[in-house]
Write an enzyme that holds these catalytic residues in place. Structure first.
Site, PDB file in Angstrom:
ATOM      1  N   GLY A  94      -1.970   3.946   2.413  1.00 56.71           N
ATOM      2  CA  GLY A  94      -1.203   5.416   1.228  1.00 56.71           C
ATOM      3  C   GLY A  94      -2.500   5.373  -0.169  1.00 56.71           C
ATOM      4  N   GLU A 102      -0.156   9.649   8.340  1.00 58.95           N
ATOM      5  CA  GLU A 102      -0.910   8.507   8.460  1.00 58.95           C
ATOM      6  C   GLU A 102       0.463   8.088   9.579  1.00 58.95           C
ATOM      7  OE1 GLU A 102      -3.910   7.796   5.840  1.00 58.95           O
ATOM      8  OE2 GLU A 102      -2.954   6.526   5.316  1.00 58.95           O
TER       9      GLU A 102
HETATM   10  O1  LIG Z   1      -4.248   4.930   3.924  1.00 61.93           O
HETATM   11  C1  LIG Z   1      -5.188   5.322   3.425  1.00 61.93           C
HETATM   12  C2  LIG Z   1      -5.102   6.715   3.006  1.00 61.93           C
HETATM   13  O2  LIG Z   1      -3.769   6.997   2.603  1.00 61.93           O
HETATM   14  C3  LIG Z   1      -6.849   4.405   3.414  1.00 61.93           C
HETATM   15  O3  LIG Z   1      -6.628   4.238   4.902  1.00 61.93           O
HETATM   16  C4  LIG Z   1      -6.560   3.321   2.567  1.00 61.93           C
HETATM   17  O4  LIG Z   1      -6.431   3.932   1.041  1.00 61.93           O
HETATM   18  C5  LIG Z   1      -7.879   2.415   3.232  1.00 61.93           C
HETATM   19  O5  LIG Z   1      -9.007   3.443   2.464  1.00 61.93           O
HETATM   20  P1  LIG Z   1     -10.421   2.910   2.397  1.00 61.93           P
HETATM   21  O6  LIG Z   1     -10.741   2.915   3.381  1.00 61.93           O
HETATM   22  O7  LIG Z   1     -10.685   4.684   1.506  1.00 61.93           O
HETATM   23  O8  LIG Z   1     -10.545   1.462   1.587  1.00 61.93           O
END
Ligand SMILES: O=C(CO)[C@H](O)[C@H](O)COP(=O)(O)O
Length: 223
Positions: A94, A102
């Site tokens: 998140g 998601e």
């Molecule tokens: O949960 C998410 C979005 O709501 C993303 O999957 C999480 O924040 C990881 O992001 P990133 O791959 O940019 O590190």
């Protein structure tokens, strides 16, 4: 070494022709989408379901065919990122604000593949503030109830005003110290009126792909 690129691209190996694929959100899944776009150009055929407006826009740019969530009963496979992954493969998600869609899409998936660079791997969840999506109506009261669970909520901001999710809701980023009982906390938070969902994805990941010594490794959930 770009660990996000390594794990993001590796996850695409799980995709087979004809699949309906949940498309996660974030800078790691970005690499999955780029590779998927290239494989589609080379003849692969899939239909994607995006977890956010941001991913939908990127998928359209990459000409990844999309299908409406209402038009499918089940998703073959979803690839998504995480903000933290513990030793039991429970997650905090998140950070990008897409946690509700998601989680709905992960739950509808036969297989949920998580891509996480090594910085995301922890013994106990909680260093990353847990995102909690909240209906704006009465949000100040919802915040008080979250505090009663020993959380320190901070209303997420965007350009000086409250950040709004794709669902038109607020996010409280909550510090809980260590989250030693993630299953209990997930239920307790979701029992508060006004909470739509929270970023704990417990017992959902089937496989986590991370990197060790520059190589992708696969962690399977123990059942
Ligand atoms: O949960 C998410 C979005 O709501 C993303 O999957 C999480 O924040 C990881 O992001 P990133 O791959 O940019 O590190």
């Amino acid at each position: 070494m770009n660990a996000k690129k390594i794990v993001g691209e590796k996850a695409v190996d799980f995709i087979q022709d004809g699949m309906i694929v949940g498309l996660g959100t974030g800078s790691t899944v970005y690499y999955s989408l780029l590779k998927l776009g290239r494989q589609l150009e080379a003849g692969l055929s899939i239909q994607g379901i995006p977890t956010s407006v941001q991913t939908k826009e990127l998928a359209e740019k990459l000409r990844i065919p999309l299908i409406g969530f209402e038009d499918v009963n089940e998703i073959d496979l979803t690839i998504d990122g995480a903000d933290e992954v513990d030793r039991n493969l429970n997650l905090i998600k998140g950070g990008g604000g897409a946690l509700v869609r998601e989680k709905i899409i992960a739950k509808a998936s036969k297989r949920f593949i998580v891509v996480a660079d090594p910085s995301k791997m922890v013994n106990t969840l909680g260093a990353f503030p847990l995102p909690v999506e909240v209906v704006p109506f009465g949000a100040q009261l919802t915040e008080k109830h979250i505090k009663k669970l020993n959380g320190e909520p901070r209303l997420r901001q965007s350009n000086g005003t409250p950040y709004l999710t794709d669902n038109g809701n607020y996010i409280f980023d909550c510090t809980f110290l260590d989250i030693t009982k993630p299953f209990e906390l997930e239920i307790a938070l979701n029992s508060i009126p006004g909470v739509v969902d929270n970023g704990l994805f417990n017992g959902m990941a089937d496989v986590v792909i991370t990197v060790d010594n520059g190589e992708p490794i696969f962690l399977d959930r123990k059942r």
